[in-house]
Motif scaffolding. Sequence first.
Motif, PDB file in Angstrom:
ATOM      1  N   VAL A  55       0.820  -1.216   0.000  1.00  0.00           N
ATOM      2  CA  VAL A  55       0.000   0.000   0.000  1.00  0.00           C
ATOM      3  C   VAL A  55       0.852   1.263   0.000  1.00  0.00           C
ATOM      4  N   GLN A 114      -6.581  -3.074   1.972  1.00  0.00           N
ATOM      5  CA  GLN A 114      -5.908  -1.790   1.966  1.00  0.00           C
ATOM      6  C   GLN A 114      -6.102  -1.034   3.274  1.00  0.00           C
ATOM      7  N   ASP A 115      -7.274  -1.255   3.942  1.00  0.00           N
ATOM      8  CA  ASP A 115      -7.571  -0.388   5.074  1.00  0.00           C
ATOM      9  C   ASP A 115      -7.975  -1.133   6.348  1.00  0.00           C
ATOM     10  N   VAL A 116      -9.107  -1.821   6.299  1.00  0.00           N
ATOM     11  CA  VAL A 116      -9.560  -2.517   7.510  1.00  0.00           C
ATOM     12  C   VAL A 116      -9.735  -3.990   7.167  1.00  0.00           C
ATOM     13  N   LEU A 117     -10.191  -4.774   8.145  1.00  0.00           N
ATOM     14  CA  LEU A 117     -10.471  -6.179   7.854  1.00  0.00           C
ATOM     15  C   LEU A 117     -11.704  -6.265   6.948  1.00  0.00           C
ATOM     16  N   VAL A 163      -6.672  -9.168   5.500  1.00  0.00           N
ATOM     17  CA  VAL A 163      -6.048  -8.546   6.669  1.00  0.00           C
ATOM     18  C   VAL A 163      -5.003  -7.542   6.213  1.00  0.00           C
ATOM     19  N   PRO A 164      -5.122  -6.280   6.637  1.00  0.00           N
ATOM     20  CA  PRO A 164      -4.099  -5.304   6.241  1.00  0.00           C
ATOM     21  C   PRO A 164      -2.726  -5.719   6.764  1.00  0.00           C
ATOM     22  N   GLY A 165      -1.758  -5.660   5.905  1.00  0.00           N
ATOM     23  CA  GLY A 165      -0.398  -6.002   6.324  1.00  0.00           C
ATOM     24  C   GLY A 165      -0.103  -7.485   6.245  1.00  0.00           C
ATOM     25  N   GLN A 166      -1.039  -8.254   5.735  1.00  0.00           N
ATOM     26  CA  GLN A 166      -0.825  -9.701   5.706  1.00  0.00           C
ATOM     27  C   GLN A 166      -1.556 -10.280   4.501  1.00  0.00           C
ATOM     28  N   THR A 218      -3.648 -13.354   2.855  1.00  0.00           N
ATOM     29  CA  THR A 218      -4.346 -14.608   3.165  1.00  0.00           C
ATOM     30  C   THR A 218      -4.624 -15.310   1.839  1.00  0.00           C
TER      31      THR A 218
END
Lengths: 339, 600
Positions: free
Chosen positions: A192, A235-238, A253-256, A258
Amino acid sequence: MISLLTYAVIILGIIAIVQLARVFELTGELKGRKEWEISEKDNSTQANLWLWFGIILFILFGWLVVEYGDSAQPNGSLHGVAYDNLLMVNFAIVVFVFLLVNAVLFYFAWKYKRDANRVPEYFTHSTKLEMIWTIVPSIVMAGIIIYGILFWYETIMTKPSEDAIAIELYSKQFDWTARYGGKDNQVGSANVRLIEGANFLGIDVEDPSSKDDIIIKGEFHIPVNKEISFQLRSQDVLHGAYMPNFRMQINTVPGQMTRFHFTPNKTTKQQREELDNPDFHYVLLCNKICGSAHYNMQMNIIVETEEEYNKWLGEQQDFMAQVPELFENNNEKLMAEKK
Amino acid sequence: MSTETQANAEHHAHEEHHHEETFITKYIFSQDHKMISKQFLLTGMFMAVIGMIMSTLFRMQLGWQGESFKVFSWLLGDRWAPDGVMDSNIYLALVTIHGTIMVFFLLTAGLSGTFANFLIPLQIGARDMASGFLNMLSYWFFFLSSCIMFGSIFIETGPASGGWTIYPPLSALPEAMPGSGLGMTLWLLSMTLFVVSSLLGGLNYVVTIINLRTKGMSMLRLPLSIWALFVTAILGVLSFPVLVSAVLLLMADRLLGTSFYLSDIFINGQVLDFHGGSPILYEHLFWFLGHPEVYIVLLPALGLSSEIIATNSRKPIFGYRAMVGSILAIGFLSFIVWGHHMFMTGMNPFLGAVFTFTTLLIAIPSAVKAFNYITTLWKGNIVYTPAMLFAVAMVSTFVTGGVTGIILADSALDIAIHDTLFVTAHFHVVMGLSSVMAMFGGVYHWFPKMYGRMMNTKLGYAHFWLTFVAAYGVFFPMHFTGIMGVPRRYYTNSEFPMFDAALPLDLIISMFAILGAFAQVIFFFNFFYSIFRGQKAIQNPWRANTLEWTTPVIPGHGNWPGELPVVHRWAYDYSKPGKPEDFVVQTVPLEDGEEDGGGH
């Protein structure tokens, strides 16, 4: 005027209940009734109501099963067939236990109402009985656990095959974007922090595999009977990527990253014919609370034959063709760095 | 037993005659467990009304999607319901605060706070709680917490609206939704105070039960209500601190710019400066409390029902030791199953298999409990007081809601039904309804001891049947909408033609919800009317065995006027052969050769 009437009716209704209660109270006092002594009449009325409640509950349950029992979304994936079987077996057990235990409960509640002639049994425990209802559920549970975990292992814990079609699903408030791996079937890396202007997915232009990526909004296509391997980002929330027809779901999941993978086994067209519903669509929807328009974060999925799919894919522009300037800038940057 | 504490308590009780209590020390800053219990009950009831009104409102939206209602503009105002049509943000806020209030304020503080405070000293034969002062603090922290939660409803950006589980980043970023602004901060503050309250209360309950049991009240003579409240308190003391840590880290992420739960976020046109956190960490911390919390809500319900069912069946509770064992087993297992809330979160799927296994184990002690209740009814002489109706209803909802748990515990089946209304239906039936039923039962059963008066039985009957019918009417059809795949927390499902089949069911559910809400008017009338005008109670109206019924009709400060009662037998000698009456109070000595506890 109508609303005024409604309020009046509600207020009058409450007053009526209150007055009724007072009447009960006063007549009770006149008769010398004691609140802690439940009369035979009251007691058997309550006992009978249990029986009636049970009967009506079971009839309505039957009606719901007949009317809505097969209302799960039509399945469109290979593992979905096994999933539906697993669900059916579990439901059969669960419904059986629900009916049996509630029936016994309601029956006892009716049958063993206070009776002056019955001396209740001083029955404090029975190791034999308690063993039965410890061991029988244990065996049933063991079966359910083994069956469930085997399916979980085959569906979720396995890796997709090498030639599965790679697609990334990208979620943000409140829509989805699909990105195909393109010719090399590899989705280029992204972050992002790289989002800028036309590069709204934050694709890393330095990654050679991102050039031929194909970005799709609105609705995306997949071929029938081919394994699709999804990677998911947020990009933002779950968010929750939920495809009820394909019996598939995973959070984004932001930062991960799946992942999930599955093989569709029926084209949209086949499904429409079978259901006799020309408006049928496979849908991807959001299933994790994500904000005000959570209820409308959807993307259609078209499942088609491999030829149709290849034709469609061929018509799409790849990432480099869509935003050539990004790559040109990058080339200039690289040149400058080399100097 | 600490004889010193007991002597102190007795001394204290004697002193009571000498100095009069003022209004403030008696009714407001009271240290008497009975008054604190009533304070918890009334505050819990007030919060429950708020939660119930909220659920009625959002059910109206779901039953008649997008319709305009006068009552929306009246209660929500133009900001949240322009032209009487509910806004989707306030819908999420209503769902969130409804869940928070019902789970924490009603069914944790309201249920445990009321009955642990009321029953523990009275049923174990103690003058009061181990620490009256901490007990008072516990209530006032709860009160403060309730005020903040209630106040948060009225702020301009609306209350917290990220769901009662408040998963970050949604709850961490004010940019993500209006409810994640000040409303969320207040939610976190309120919950922190709530946990303080619950810890003070829980420690007190545990210490009191261990130390202040009267002579003869061995652990295996404790009524099951006390066993349940004991294990509940232990669960609370062990798990609530984890929620505090989760909440404090979330506050730090919101206010101090830390990155415990946040990473790589782009929102409102800019990248936020968060690196390396994970929302899944929050989910683990939350559910490490969240799952024991389910049993913190449920175990007291099972305990209260045990008392009510045994008393009104005029039979000993069946399998006392198995009941105690299953309470302990459920309590233990509840700590190793939290992952079943996270099958679809991106947690390692291997863990999914592990949690499936541990979760399904809970079905075994639960089955033992259900069958033992039913066997207690078998060949009994059931007296249908309103409390008994509610207790039997609890067994029904516990079974009906419990069996669908088997489906949801299976990670494989969650793939398609996780986060659908099937989940909502499941936990409302097994946890919500069971606990609410038992709580109503408890209020009807112990009302005479609380207020010295009787509640009206006929109104109790009407209240029960309307509530019970509405309860099944709401949650039974909801399972079917869940099977269709309708997600929970959807403001409307009319954006998806595939969910059209759910609309008639939505309508039915909403109508039953409104019926259920109106039925509570009967209860509230009965409750408040009876406090002041109800028939005067007698000492032991239900002919029960436990110690609270050996106190005067209205127990004073210190509970027993003279010596503390001495216990000689277990609590369930109902219809024991060879006895003049069909009940034998725990204080009656064993005869020569008489065995205690039904031959255990």
